[in-house]
Design an enzyme around this catalytic site. Sequence first.
Site, PDB file in Angstrom:
ATOM      1  N   HIS A 179       5.395   7.701  -8.766  1.00 31.91           N
ATOM      2  CA  HIS A 179       5.168   8.657  -7.740  1.00 31.91           C
ATOM      3  C   HIS A 179       3.877   9.636  -7.976  1.00 31.91           C
ATOM      4  CE1 HIS A 179       6.046  12.247  -5.037  1.00 31.91           C
ATOM      5  NE2 HIS A 179       6.027  11.223  -4.399  1.00 31.91           N
ATOM      6  N   GLU A 183      10.136   1.156   0.103  1.00 35.56           N
ATOM      7  CA  GLU A 183      10.377   2.180  -0.852  1.00 35.56           C
ATOM      8  C   GLU A 183      11.647   2.826  -0.573  1.00 35.56           C
ATOM      9  OE1 GLU A 183       6.722   4.029  -2.430  1.00 35.56           O
ATOM     10  OE2 GLU A 183       7.837   5.807  -2.493  1.00 35.56           O
TER      11      GLU A 183
END
Length: 395
Positions: A323, A247
């Site tokens: 997120h 990520e």
Amino acid sequence: MKITGIRLTEVQGRLEHEGRFWEERLVRPVDVYADQRSEGPPPLARLSERVNRVTSIFLEVLTDGSLTGLSGPVGADQAWVIDRQLKGLVIGQDPLAIERIWDRLYRFAVHGRKGVVMQAISVIDCALWDLKGKWANAPVYQLLGGPMRDGLPAYASALGCSVRPDDAARRARELVDQGYTATKWFFRHGPGDGKAGMDLNITLTRALREAVGKDVDLMLDAWMSWDVPYLTQIAPALAEASPRWLEEPVLPDRIASYAEIRRRVPFPVAGGEHEYTRWGCKQLLDAGAVDVLQPDIYWAGGISELLKICALASTYDVQVVPHGHSTPATAHALFAQPAQLCPYIEYLVKWNEIHQLFFRQPLKPINGRIVPPDRPGMGMELDETKIEQRREVSS
Ligand SMILES: [Mg+2]
């Protein structure tokens, strides 16, 4: 029905926790500077050995009827923008006409397309969806076309946990024992730490994979702090651990670097946590920069905008795993999306202890899954017994 005001309230309460709450912090882009690199994790205000002080700001949309909409916690900088810049555009509007309010705010805040102002627009949008759910006496996901499934697999995000290999391995095993089938860990080191730091990152990754076994999804997060040469060097060792994704390898503006990394590494690349709106996400998609797109509902434009981002990403066959700043808002949005497009919800195991501290019924995974809440709106109600002090911060 008309909106009559936006109230921002700061509340204080206590979080009981044995020992230091934030055990470690993640690597940051600014850590290329030695004086920044040596900083430890941020301390919580402590009242005693076991008790921490937590301060949060919540936003309420007030109307001329009995209905209100709640969202938060909201950052102090976002609260300032809402109170001083955006509130006037919202008062007097029909709270059910959410798309109209979003578009007014977006067209007004032309310098706020990314960053704090878009975060502020996002939390207003989420409060309006809460209000609309209460108006309809239905959970928000029902208004959005859901539920599309009876549970969301949550991945356990270990932000703030110790990354000493023994500690991390033990904690990762505990998470698997709790029923999680996926867990994400954060690196502490980047290019500023040289070969020794890279070796520590590799040791951590190996310890985690060994701890969770081969069948658990292991995600790795570089929090924007690496670069293409660093990735090229570390990628073969990371590949041995078969990460579900890596990520945010580089800073958000470096879209070409994202695409270059994605061409070079043999595992999926995720990003978009620090991107905003459908237009920002489209740049990542057009560049072929990511395998997994990760907008945050509280930052990228709210539920209204996340729906558009999901529709856009689906046309590129790119998965969206937002997120997880707000678990309730994210869960409602994802219950209205197909599992193939949005396979996971992020659950930050430590952050949620703070973020949902003041809720009467925090939305938490059970056996690694979040089930659809049946309360109207977002189902977020403040628990007055947890609030020790409060003050209004809006003017
Ligand atoms: Mg992240």
